[in-house]
Scaffold this active site. Structure first.
Site, PDB file in Angstrom:
ATOM      1  N   ASP A 138       0.931  -1.337   0.020  1.00  0.00           N
ATOM      2  CA  ASP A 138       0.004   0.154  -0.085  1.00  0.00           C
ATOM      3  C   ASP A 138       0.931   1.254  -0.099  1.00  0.00           C
ATOM      4  O   ASP A 138       1.908   1.230   0.382  1.00  0.00           O
ATOM      5  CB  ASP A 138      -0.894  -0.044   1.184  1.00  0.00           C
ATOM      6  CG  ASP A 138      -2.242   1.009   0.797  1.00  0.00           C
ATOM      7  OD1 ASP A 138      -2.243   1.662   0.004  1.00  0.00           O
ATOM      8  OD2 ASP A 138      -2.963   0.987   2.046  1.00  0.00           O
ATOM      9  N   GLY A 164       0.086   5.447  -4.164  1.00  0.00           N
ATOM     10  CA  GLY A 164      -0.370   6.653  -4.390  1.00  0.00           C
ATOM     11  C   GLY A 164       0.226   7.922  -3.739  1.00  0.00           C
ATOM     12  O   GLY A 164       0.623   8.884  -4.253  1.00  0.00           O
ATOM     13  N   ARG A 165       0.276   7.699  -2.356  1.00  0.00           N
ATOM     14  CA  ARG A 165       0.909   8.623  -1.490  1.00  0.00           C
ATOM     15  C   ARG A 165       2.147   9.054  -1.567  1.00  0.00           C
ATOM     16  O   ARG A 165       2.637   9.949  -1.639  1.00  0.00           O
ATOM     17  CB  ARG A 165       0.676   8.301  -0.095  1.00  0.00           C
ATOM     18  CG  ARG A 165      -0.763   8.691   0.672  1.00  0.00           C
ATOM     19  CD  ARG A 165      -1.116   8.081   1.526  1.00  0.00           C
ATOM     20  NE  ARG A 165      -1.615   6.860   1.381  1.00  0.00           N
ATOM     21  CZ  ARG A 165      -2.077   5.775   2.434  1.00  0.00           C
ATOM     22  NH1 ARG A 165      -1.897   5.967   3.824  1.00  0.00           N
ATOM     23  NH2 ARG A 165      -2.457   4.191   2.006  1.00  0.00           N
ATOM     24  N   TRP A 166       2.991   7.914  -2.058  1.00  0.00           N
ATOM     25  CA  TRP A 166       4.533   8.069  -2.366  1.00  0.00           C
ATOM     26  C   TRP A 166       4.788   9.068  -3.339  1.00  0.00           C
ATOM     27  O   TRP A 166       5.483   9.944  -3.375  1.00  0.00           O
ATOM     28  CB  TRP A 166       5.175   6.795  -2.519  1.00  0.00           C
ATOM     29  CG  TRP A 166       6.544   6.875  -2.878  1.00  0.00           C
ATOM     30  CD1 TRP A 166       7.602   6.858  -2.077  1.00  0.00           C
ATOM     31  CD2 TRP A 166       7.119   7.058  -4.432  1.00  0.00           C
ATOM     32  NE1 TRP A 166       8.982   6.773  -2.879  1.00  0.00           N
ATOM     33  CE2 TRP A 166       8.516   7.032  -4.025  1.00  0.00           C
ATOM     34  CE3 TRP A 166       6.518   7.179  -5.543  1.00  0.00           C
ATOM     35  CZ2 TRP A 166       9.403   7.092  -5.333  1.00  0.00           C
ATOM     36  CZ3 TRP A 166       7.636   7.087  -6.796  1.00  0.00           C
ATOM     37  CH2 TRP A 166       8.926   7.230  -6.375  1.00  0.00           C
ATOM     38  N   ARG A 210      -0.236   9.541  -9.401  1.00  0.00           N
ATOM     39  CA  ARG A 210      -0.281   8.440  -8.649  1.00  0.00           C
ATOM     40  C   ARG A 210       0.267   7.320  -9.443  1.00  0.00           C
ATOM     41  O   ARG A 210       0.998   6.463  -8.843  1.00  0.00           O
ATOM     42  CB  ARG A 210      -1.763   8.114  -8.340  1.00  0.00           C
ATOM     43  CG  ARG A 210      -2.643   8.991  -7.406  1.00  0.00           C
ATOM     44  CD  ARG A 210      -3.771   8.722  -7.379  1.00  0.00           C
ATOM     45  NE  ARG A 210      -4.098   7.512  -6.991  1.00  0.00           N
ATOM     46  CZ  ARG A 210      -3.945   6.825  -5.709  1.00  0.00           C
ATOM     47  NH1 ARG A 210      -3.732   7.589  -4.679  1.00  0.00           N
ATOM     48  NH2 ARG A 210      -4.219   5.603  -5.367  1.00  0.00           N
ATOM     49  N   HIS A 246       2.600   3.809  -8.639  1.00  0.00           N
ATOM     50  CA  HIS A 246       2.586   2.357  -9.047  1.00  0.00           C
ATOM     51  C   HIS A 246       3.829   1.612  -9.865  1.00  0.00           C
ATOM     52  O   HIS A 246       4.290   0.569  -9.578  1.00  0.00           O
ATOM     53  CB  HIS A 246       1.360   2.152  -9.963  1.00  0.00           C
ATOM     54  CG  HIS A 246       0.022   2.468  -8.942  1.00  0.00           C
ATOM     55  ND1 HIS A 246      -0.004   1.818  -7.919  1.00  0.00           N
ATOM     56  CD2 HIS A 246      -1.132   3.170  -9.360  1.00  0.00           C
ATOM     57  CE1 HIS A 246      -0.969   2.133  -7.260  1.00  0.00           C
ATOM     58  NE2 HIS A 246      -1.843   3.264  -8.249  1.00  0.00           N
ATOM     59  N   THR A 282     -10.028  -7.714  -5.951  1.00  0.00           N
ATOM     60  CA  THR A 282     -11.258  -7.872  -6.620  1.00  0.00           C
ATOM     61  C   THR A 282     -12.035  -6.372  -6.508  1.00  0.00           C
ATOM     62  O   THR A 282     -12.937  -6.022  -7.016  1.00  0.00           O
ATOM     63  CB  THR A 282     -12.201  -8.860  -5.846  1.00  0.00           C
ATOM     64  OG1 THR A 282     -12.268  -8.812  -4.658  1.00  0.00           O
ATOM     65  CG2 THR A 282     -11.820 -10.265  -6.385  1.00  0.00           C
ATOM     66  N   ASN A 325     -10.412  -3.373  -6.462  1.00  0.00           N
ATOM     67  CA  ASN A 325      -9.644  -2.407  -7.145  1.00  0.00           C
ATOM     68  C   ASN A 325     -10.208  -1.970  -8.339  1.00  0.00           C
ATOM     69  O   ASN A 325      -9.808  -0.969  -8.890  1.00  0.00           O
ATOM     70  CB  ASN A 325      -8.193  -2.777  -7.036  1.00  0.00           C
ATOM     71  CG  ASN A 325      -7.269  -2.676  -5.911  1.00  0.00           C
ATOM     72  OD1 ASN A 325      -6.142  -3.216  -5.636  1.00  0.00           O
ATOM     73  ND2 ASN A 325      -7.871  -1.957  -4.963  1.00  0.00           N
TER      74      ASN A 325
HETATM   75  C1  FPP Z   1      -1.453   0.376  -3.326  1.00  0.00           C
HETATM   76  O1  FPP Z   1      -1.104   1.643  -3.575  1.00  0.00           O
HETATM   77  C2  FPP Z   1      -1.202  -0.486  -4.593  1.00  0.00           C
HETATM   78  C3  FPP Z   1      -2.134  -0.931  -5.352  1.00  0.00           C
HETATM   79  C4  FPP Z   1      -3.447  -0.685  -5.386  1.00  0.00           C
HETATM   80  C5  FPP Z   1      -1.894  -2.090  -6.324  1.00  0.00           C
HETATM   81  C6  FPP Z   1      -0.871  -1.924  -7.205  1.00  0.00           C
HETATM   82  C7  FPP Z   1       0.478  -2.422  -6.843  1.00  0.00           C
HETATM   83  C8  FPP Z   1       1.830  -2.191  -7.364  1.00  0.00           C
HETATM   84  C9  FPP Z   1       1.721  -1.390  -8.702  1.00  0.00           C
HETATM   85  C10 FPP Z   1       3.056  -2.629  -7.139  1.00  0.00           C
HETATM   86  C11 FPP Z   1       3.422  -3.900  -7.475  1.00  0.00           C
HETATM   87  C12 FPP Z   1       3.154  -4.142  -8.766  1.00  0.00           C
HETATM   88  C13 FPP Z   1       2.758  -5.620  -9.433  1.00  0.00           C
HETATM   89  C14 FPP Z   1       2.706  -5.355 -10.894  1.00  0.00           C
HETATM   90  C15 FPP Z   1       2.274  -6.687  -8.634  1.00  0.00           C
HETATM   91  P1  FPP Z   1      -2.462   2.753  -3.502  1.00  0.00           P
HETATM   92  O2  FPP Z   1      -2.662   3.315  -4.774  1.00  0.00           O
HETATM   93  O3  FPP Z   1      -3.576   2.263  -2.807  1.00  0.00           O
HETATM   94  O4  FPP Z   1      -1.822   3.790  -2.482  1.00  0.00           O
HETATM   95  P2  FPP Z   1      -2.312   4.867  -1.477  1.00  0.00           P
HETATM   96  O5  FPP Z   1      -3.244   4.145  -0.532  1.00  0.00           O
HETATM   97  O6  FPP Z   1      -1.187   5.838  -1.269  1.00  0.00           O
HETATM   98  O7  FPP Z   1      -3.307   5.769  -2.364  1.00  0.00           O
END
Ligand code: FPP
Length: 226
Positions: free
Chosen positions: A10, A13-15, A23, A27, A56, A58
């Site tokens: 997780d 996006g914040r990073w 965002r 990723h 599921t 997302n």
């Molecule tokens: C969370 O960050 C990450 C995800 C929803 C999924 C995607 C994960 C990756 C792209 C890293 C690994 C890559 C693969 C291809 C397996 P967020 O968007 O929820 O962050 P936030 O909470 O700061 O908004």
């Protein structure tokens, strides 16, 4: 070392937002960091690394973000040369491609099938990527499968009917970015496991962080046994 580490990645996006970037850049860096972490996990002789790539839940994200994350999965499953060099075998966990509710796009299905086939001879760590995965769907599917076969609903039978019955129980679950939730990830497989919550975002999750998580594993670190 036969340790199974599960990661809820997780905070991408914040990073990115903290750096004034979109965002999607978070990723992209998250996928790069996963590739780095696989190397570290192999160095630590971890047996199983299971990561939550896309749930599921997302699919409700903005279309452009979903498209970007889907593309990153294609990229990750395409890292076959790197995985072979590390002797890492790839697996996937999620709603079976032929099930009515499944949503994995055909291009990701192809990348998954190819990565599994091209790494199947490796004997080192098993890297399992969860895509279109949810633990509730997995448990409902397991129960429906047992009912269709007229079998009784017992813990052992459910374990045998999970998407990947060969996955051992999780020894430590990681959740990054200051969130204290399990978010429908490997609920059956992690009923007894310690959880390492860290404020670091996923792109910042490094070797020292992995070691801090491993210290929670009984008989590995100093944590008491279950
Ligand atoms: C969370 O960050 C990450 C995800 C929803 C999924 C995607 C994960 C990756 C792209 C890293 C690994 C890559 C693969 C291809 C397996 P967020 O968007 O929820 O962050 P936030 O909470 O700061 O908004």
């Amino acid at each position: 070392m036969s340790i199974h580490v599960g990661c809820i990645m997780d905070g991408n996006g914040r990073w990115a937002e903290r750096r004034g970037e979109p965002r999607t850049a978070g990723h992209t860096e998250g996928e790069e960091n996963l590739a780095r972490l696989v190397r570290v996990a192999v160095k630590r002789d971890i047996g199983w690394l299971t990561v939550f790539g896309f749930s599921t839940e997302n699919w409700v994200r903005p279309r452009s973000e979903v498209r970007h994350i889907v593309g990153l999965h294609k990229k990750l499953f395409g890292r076959v040369a790197e995985l072979n060099e590390l002797n890492v075998r790839v697996q996937w966990i999620g709603r079976p491609f032929d099930s009515k509710s499944a949503r994995t796009p055909a291009l990701v299905q192809r990348a998954i099938r190819k990565a599994i086939a091209d790494t199947r001879r490796n004997t080192g760590m098993l890297l399992t990527v969860a895509f279109d995965y949810g633990a509730k769907a997995e448990l409902v599917d397991a129960v429906n499968h047992l009912r269709a076969e007229g079998r009784s609903i017992t813990p052992d039978h459910i374990s045998e009917s999970l998407y990947l019955p060969e996955l051992p129980p999780v020894d430590v679950l990681v959740r990054t970015s200051g969130e204290g939730r399990l978010s429908n990830f490997l609920l059956w497989q992690s009923t007894g496991s310690p959880v390492y919550f860290t404020d670091k975002t996923w792109p910042e999750f490094d070797e020292a962080e992995l070691d801090a998580a491993l210290a929670l594993v009984p008989a590995h670190g100093t944590a008491p046994t279950r």
